[in-house]
Design an enzyme around this catalytic site. Structure first.
Site, PDB file in Angstrom:
ATOM      1  N   GLU A   7     -74.898  57.608   1.298  1.00 16.97           N
ATOM      2  CA  GLU A   7     -74.962  58.745   0.373  1.00 16.97           C
ATOM      3  C   GLU A   7     -76.317  58.718  -0.318  1.00 16.97           C
ATOM      4  O   GLU A   7     -76.767  57.663  -0.765  1.00 16.97           O
ATOM      5  CB  GLU A   7     -73.850  58.657  -0.688  1.00 16.97           C
ATOM      6  CG  GLU A   7     -73.940  59.805  -1.690  1.00 16.97           C
ATOM      7  CD  GLU A   7     -73.014  59.641  -2.891  1.00 16.97           C
ATOM      8  OE1 GLU A   7     -71.827  59.940  -2.765  1.00 16.97           O
ATOM      9  OE2 GLU A   7     -73.512  59.221  -3.955  1.00 16.97           O
ATOM     10  N   HIS A  68     -72.092  67.806   0.017  1.00 20.23           N
ATOM     11  CA  HIS A  68     -71.056  67.727  -1.018  1.00 20.23           C
ATOM     12  C   HIS A  68     -70.958  69.112  -1.668  1.00 20.23           C
ATOM     13  O   HIS A  68     -71.982  69.737  -1.953  1.00 20.23           O
ATOM     14  CB  HIS A  68     -71.430  66.703  -2.094  1.00 20.23           C
ATOM     15  CG  HIS A  68     -71.449  65.284  -1.596  1.00 20.23           C
ATOM     16  ND1 HIS A  68     -71.155  64.217  -2.416  1.00 20.23           N
ATOM     17  CD2 HIS A  68     -71.721  64.754  -0.386  1.00 20.23           C
ATOM     18  CE1 HIS A  68     -71.258  63.086  -1.725  1.00 20.23           C
ATOM     19  NE2 HIS A  68     -71.611  63.386  -0.489  1.00 20.23           N
ATOM     20  N   ASP A 100     -66.593  67.055 -11.387  1.00 25.48           N
ATOM     21  CA  ASP A 100     -66.264  66.706 -12.772  1.00 25.48           C
ATOM     22  C   ASP A 100     -66.511  67.910 -13.662  1.00 25.48           C
ATOM     23  O   ASP A 100     -67.478  68.633 -13.483  1.00 25.48           O
ATOM     24  CB  ASP A 100     -67.115  65.516 -13.235  1.00 25.48           C
ATOM     25  CG  ASP A 100     -66.594  64.221 -12.643  1.00 25.48           C
ATOM     26  OD1 ASP A 100     -65.355  64.075 -12.536  1.00 25.48           O
ATOM     27  OD2 ASP A 100     -67.412  63.369 -12.269  1.00 25.48           O
ATOM     28  N   TYR A 134     -59.274  57.896  -4.049  1.00 22.23           N
ATOM     29  CA  TYR A 134     -59.495  56.920  -5.123  1.00 22.23           C
ATOM     30  C   TYR A 134     -58.553  55.727  -4.985  1.00 22.23           C
ATOM     31  O   TYR A 134     -57.382  55.812  -5.389  1.00 22.23           O
ATOM     32  CB  TYR A 134     -59.301  57.625  -6.482  1.00 22.23           C
ATOM     33  CG  TYR A 134     -60.211  58.829  -6.611  1.00 22.23           C
ATOM     34  CD1 TYR A 134     -61.458  58.713  -7.208  1.00 22.23           C
ATOM     35  CD2 TYR A 134     -59.850  60.071  -6.061  1.00 22.23           C
ATOM     36  CE1 TYR A 134     -62.314  59.814  -7.270  1.00 22.23           C
ATOM     37  CE2 TYR A 134     -60.700  61.163  -6.120  1.00 22.23           C
ATOM     38  CZ  TYR A 134     -61.930  61.017  -6.727  1.00 22.23           C
ATOM     39  OH  TYR A 134     -62.787  62.102  -6.772  1.00 22.23           O
ATOM     40  N   HIS A 138     -57.397  58.320  -9.262  1.00 23.09           N
ATOM     41  CA  HIS A 138     -58.379  59.120 -10.003  1.00 23.09           C
ATOM     42  C   HIS A 138     -58.114  58.935 -11.495  1.00 23.09           C
ATOM     43  O   HIS A 138     -56.959  58.827 -11.921  1.00 23.09           O
ATOM     44  CB  HIS A 138     -58.242  60.594  -9.601  1.00 23.09           C
ATOM     45  CG  HIS A 138     -59.268  61.479 -10.239  1.00 23.09           C
ATOM     46  ND1 HIS A 138     -58.995  62.239 -11.349  1.00 23.09           N
ATOM     47  CD2 HIS A 138     -60.574  61.699  -9.945  1.00 23.09           C
ATOM     48  CE1 HIS A 138     -60.082  62.912 -11.700  1.00 23.09           C
ATOM     49  NE2 HIS A 138     -61.062  62.598 -10.868  1.00 23.09           N
ATOM     50  N   LYS A 154     -54.168  67.650  -0.234  1.00 17.38           N
ATOM     51  CA  LYS A 154     -55.545  67.916   0.235  1.00 17.38           C
ATOM     52  C   LYS A 154     -55.620  67.750   1.755  1.00 17.38           C
ATOM     53  O   LYS A 154     -56.277  68.528   2.433  1.00 17.38           O
ATOM     54  CB  LYS A 154     -56.547  66.926  -0.405  1.00 17.38           C
ATOM     55  CG  LYS A 154     -56.893  67.247  -1.815  1.00 17.38           C
ATOM     56  CD  LYS A 154     -58.274  66.726  -2.235  1.00 17.38           C
ATOM     57  CE  LYS A 154     -58.380  65.259  -2.464  1.00 17.38           C
ATOM     58  NZ  LYS A 154     -59.551  64.912  -3.317  1.00 17.38           N
ATOM     59  N   LYS A 261     -81.870  53.932  -3.206  1.00 11.27           N
ATOM     60  CA  LYS A 261     -82.634  52.677  -3.116  1.00 11.27           C
ATOM     61  C   LYS A 261     -82.348  52.093  -1.729  1.00 11.27           C
ATOM     62  O   LYS A 261     -81.204  51.783  -1.413  1.00 11.27           O
ATOM     63  CB  LYS A 261     -82.174  51.706  -4.201  1.00 11.27           C
ATOM     64  CG  LYS A 261     -82.339  52.243  -5.608  1.00 11.27           C
ATOM     65  CD  LYS A 261     -82.908  51.161  -6.494  1.00 11.27           C
ATOM     66  CE  LYS A 261     -83.252  51.568  -7.884  1.00 11.27           C
ATOM     67  NZ  LYS A 261     -83.163  52.933  -8.283  1.00 11.27           N
TER      68      LYS A 261
HETATM   69  P1  FAD Z   1     -59.150  66.671  -6.879  1.00  6.98           P
HETATM   70  O1  FAD Z   1     -58.749  66.212  -5.546  1.00  6.98           O
HETATM   71  O2  FAD Z   1     -58.940  68.110  -7.201  1.00  6.98           O
HETATM   72  O3  FAD Z   1     -58.377  65.773  -7.956  1.00  6.98           O
HETATM   73  C1  FAD Z   1     -58.740  65.764  -9.321  1.00  6.98           C
HETATM   74  C2  FAD Z   1     -57.559  65.305 -10.169  1.00  6.98           C
HETATM   75  O4  FAD Z   1     -56.568  66.319 -10.198  1.00  6.98           O
HETATM   76  C3  FAD Z   1     -56.838  64.060  -9.641  1.00  6.98           C
HETATM   77  O5  FAD Z   1     -56.402  63.324 -10.762  1.00  6.98           O
HETATM   78  C4  FAD Z   1     -55.653  64.623  -8.872  1.00  6.98           C
HETATM   79  O6  FAD Z   1     -54.563  63.710  -8.826  1.00  6.98           O
HETATM   80  C5  FAD Z   1     -55.336  65.854  -9.679  1.00  6.98           C
HETATM   81  N1  FAD Z   1     -54.777  66.964  -8.910  1.00  6.98           N
HETATM   82  C6  FAD Z   1     -55.131  67.362  -7.673  1.00  6.98           C
HETATM   83  N2  FAD Z   1     -54.417  68.441  -7.288  1.00  6.98           N
HETATM   84  C7  FAD Z   1     -53.591  68.741  -8.327  1.00  6.98           C
HETATM   85  C8  FAD Z   1     -52.614  69.760  -8.566  1.00  6.98           C
HETATM   86  N3  FAD Z   1     -52.349  70.690  -7.646  1.00  6.98           N
HETATM   87  N4  FAD Z   1     -51.960  69.764  -9.776  1.00  6.98           N
HETATM   88  C9  FAD Z   1     -52.237  68.829 -10.718  1.00  6.98           C
HETATM   89  N5  FAD Z   1     -53.150  67.843 -10.534  1.00  6.98           N
HETATM   90  C10 FAD Z   1     -53.814  67.805  -9.369  1.00  6.98           C
HETATM   91  N6  FAD Z   1     -68.885  64.969  -8.024  1.00  6.98           N
HETATM   92  C11 FAD Z   1     -69.873  65.896  -8.061  1.00  6.98           C
HETATM   93  O7  FAD Z   1     -69.960  66.670  -9.028  1.00  6.98           O
HETATM   94  N7  FAD Z   1     -70.816  65.981  -7.056  1.00  6.98           N
HETATM   95  C12 FAD Z   1     -70.744  65.186  -5.950  1.00  6.98           C
HETATM   96  O8  FAD Z   1     -71.589  65.288  -5.070  1.00  6.98           O
HETATM   97  C13 FAD Z   1     -69.694  64.214  -5.861  1.00  6.98           C
HETATM   98  N8  FAD Z   1     -69.558  63.421  -4.764  1.00  6.98           N
HETATM   99  C14 FAD Z   1     -68.469  62.571  -4.667  1.00  6.98           C
HETATM  100  C15 FAD Z   1     -68.286  61.814  -3.481  1.00  6.98           C
HETATM  101  C16 FAD Z   1     -67.201  60.959  -3.359  1.00  6.98           C
HETATM  102  C17 FAD Z   1     -66.997  60.196  -2.073  1.00  6.98           C
HETATM  103  C18 FAD Z   1     -66.276  60.816  -4.440  1.00  6.98           C
HETATM  104  C19 FAD Z   1     -65.121  59.855  -4.323  1.00  6.98           C
HETATM  105  C20 FAD Z   1     -66.450  61.547  -5.611  1.00  6.98           C
HETATM  106  C21 FAD Z   1     -67.536  62.446  -5.745  1.00  6.98           C
HETATM  107  N9  FAD Z   1     -67.733  63.218  -6.886  1.00  6.98           N
HETATM  108  C22 FAD Z   1     -68.758  64.137  -6.948  1.00  6.98           C
HETATM  109  C23 FAD Z   1     -66.870  63.047  -8.064  1.00  6.98           C
HETATM  110  C24 FAD Z   1     -65.662  63.993  -8.061  1.00  6.98           C
HETATM  111  O9  FAD Z   1     -66.123  65.315  -8.146  1.00  6.98           O
HETATM  112  C25 FAD Z   1     -64.795  63.625  -9.277  1.00  6.98           C
HETATM  113  O10 FAD Z   1     -64.178  62.388  -9.076  1.00  6.98           O
HETATM  114  C26 FAD Z   1     -63.811  64.682  -9.711  1.00  6.98           C
HETATM  115  O11 FAD Z   1     -63.300  64.311 -11.001  1.00  6.98           O
HETATM  116  C27 FAD Z   1     -62.603  64.858  -8.797  1.00  6.98           C
HETATM  117  O12 FAD Z   1     -62.924  65.511  -7.654  1.00  6.98           O
HETATM  118  P2  FAD Z   1     -61.847  65.609  -6.438  1.00  6.98           P
HETATM  119  O13 FAD Z   1     -62.430  66.479  -5.426  1.00  6.98           O
HETATM  120  O14 FAD Z   1     -61.409  64.259  -6.022  1.00  6.98           O
HETATM  121  O15 FAD Z   1     -60.655  66.361  -7.221  1.00  6.98           O
END
Ligand code: FAD
Length: 286
Positions: A7, A68, A100, A134, A138, A154, A261
């Protein structure tokens, strides 16, 4: 066969894409299966840079790239435009994310969670879709069962592969994999590993993403916090140890969070490059 990937993040506002060239050249020499490019959830400048870096990786270095794509501050129109540009640039792998929540920015009316985005992409276009997962749950999820339930949604919405948040205790990953298997999640899961080379950085990241720091790891941080080279050596050795164990246990892929890095990434690659050959002699994957 174990995939090996990296990444990177795109240049910040005041930097140019050229600054990334040396980094991509170093990583490109290691022939990774892909390089993924982050995308700031609320930052429109960064989004353009993400696509440009992803194109550069494919065109100049001939390595598949993953874009992403966070949706929490976006709209169907914006996402459609980005997907269209991805298609035009030949970028057909998307890491579909909620992102986020950024304070002060309006939340999307179209997308609440990543699975909304995944369903939307799936209906529109033919992309290979990756999603985040996660091992330690999460940070917003009440418990791991609820989180895995959402993860299953998902996957059902059209996720082809999963990439994990960074973790420092492989046992958390193995327990997570078992829970995924029990809930019927069958897609490949790539393990996200971040080598520690700097104490402040790791404490901040772990605080942000909720990753647990095992005692073995805390000892390293405390002993070498004022000795940059020693901390780097120990952090890299720790990551190699994690990776050897993961590959030996049959992990689908290793995704290294490089933080742009390359020194650590190269040393890790050199240390493990022959490992998967025992399972698959046909291709020099690592
Ligand atoms: P989701 O899958 O939507 O989940 C978020 C939360 O909501 C979880 O707690 C889940 O249990 C809950 N949830 C899901 N669906 C529902 C539902 N229907 N009802 C109620 N609750 C629900 N962030 C960035 O901004 N830019 C990036 O480039 C980036 N790259 C990443 C790469 C990786 C490999 C990872 C692991 C994370 C990355 N992130 C990035 C961070 C990520 O955006 C955050 O962790 C964010 O808070 C959650 O994103 P998600 O897509 O996992 O969310």
């Amino acid at each position: 066969m174990c995939s090996f990937s990296f990444e990177v993040f795109p240049p910040r506002r005041d930097e140019t894409i050229k600054n990334l060239d040396a980094i991509l050249e170093d990583l490109g020499r290691l022939s990774p299966n892909f390089i993924s490019v982050t995308f700031g959830a609320g930052d429109s400048i960064n989004s353009q840079n993400t696509l440009e870096v992803a194109s550069l990786i494919q065109e100049k270095y001939q390595i598949p790239s993953i874009v992403h794509l966070p949706c929490i501050h976006s709209s169907k129109e914006k996402i459609t435009a980005i997907l269209k540009e991805c298609k035009q640039r030949g970028l057909n792998k998307i890491l579909a994310l909620r992102g986020d929540v950024c304070e002060g920015l309006e939340k999307s009316k179209d997308f609440s969670y990543a699975n909304d985005l995944i369903s939307f992409i799936k209906k529109q276009e033919n992309f290979e879709i990756y999603a985040a997962c996660y091992p330690e749950k999460h940070s917003e999820a009440k418990n791991i069962i609820e989180d895995i339930h959402h993860l299953k949604n998902k996957v059902n919405a059209g996720t082809d592969k999963l990439i994990t948040q960074l973790f420092y205790d492989n046992e958390d990953f193995y327990a997570f994999k078992q829970n995924c298997a029990l809930s019927g999640i069958k897609v490949p899961i790539y393990a996200g590993i971040m080598p520690i080379t700097n104490k402040r950085q790791i404490l901040k990241i772990s605080q942000l993403c909720g990753a647990k720091i095992p005692t073995k790891f805390t000892k390293i941080l405390e002993k070498y916090e004022n000795n940059t080279l020693a901390l780097e050596d120990a952090g890299i050795a720790y990551a190699i140890d994690q990776i050897v164990d993961l590959i030996t246990s049959g992990v689908d892929g290793i995704h290294l969070y490089t933080m742009n890095k390359t020194k650590a990434a190269i040393r890790i690659y050199e240390a493990v490059k022959h490992l998967p050959k025992e399972e698959n002699e046909a291709k020099n994957v690592l």
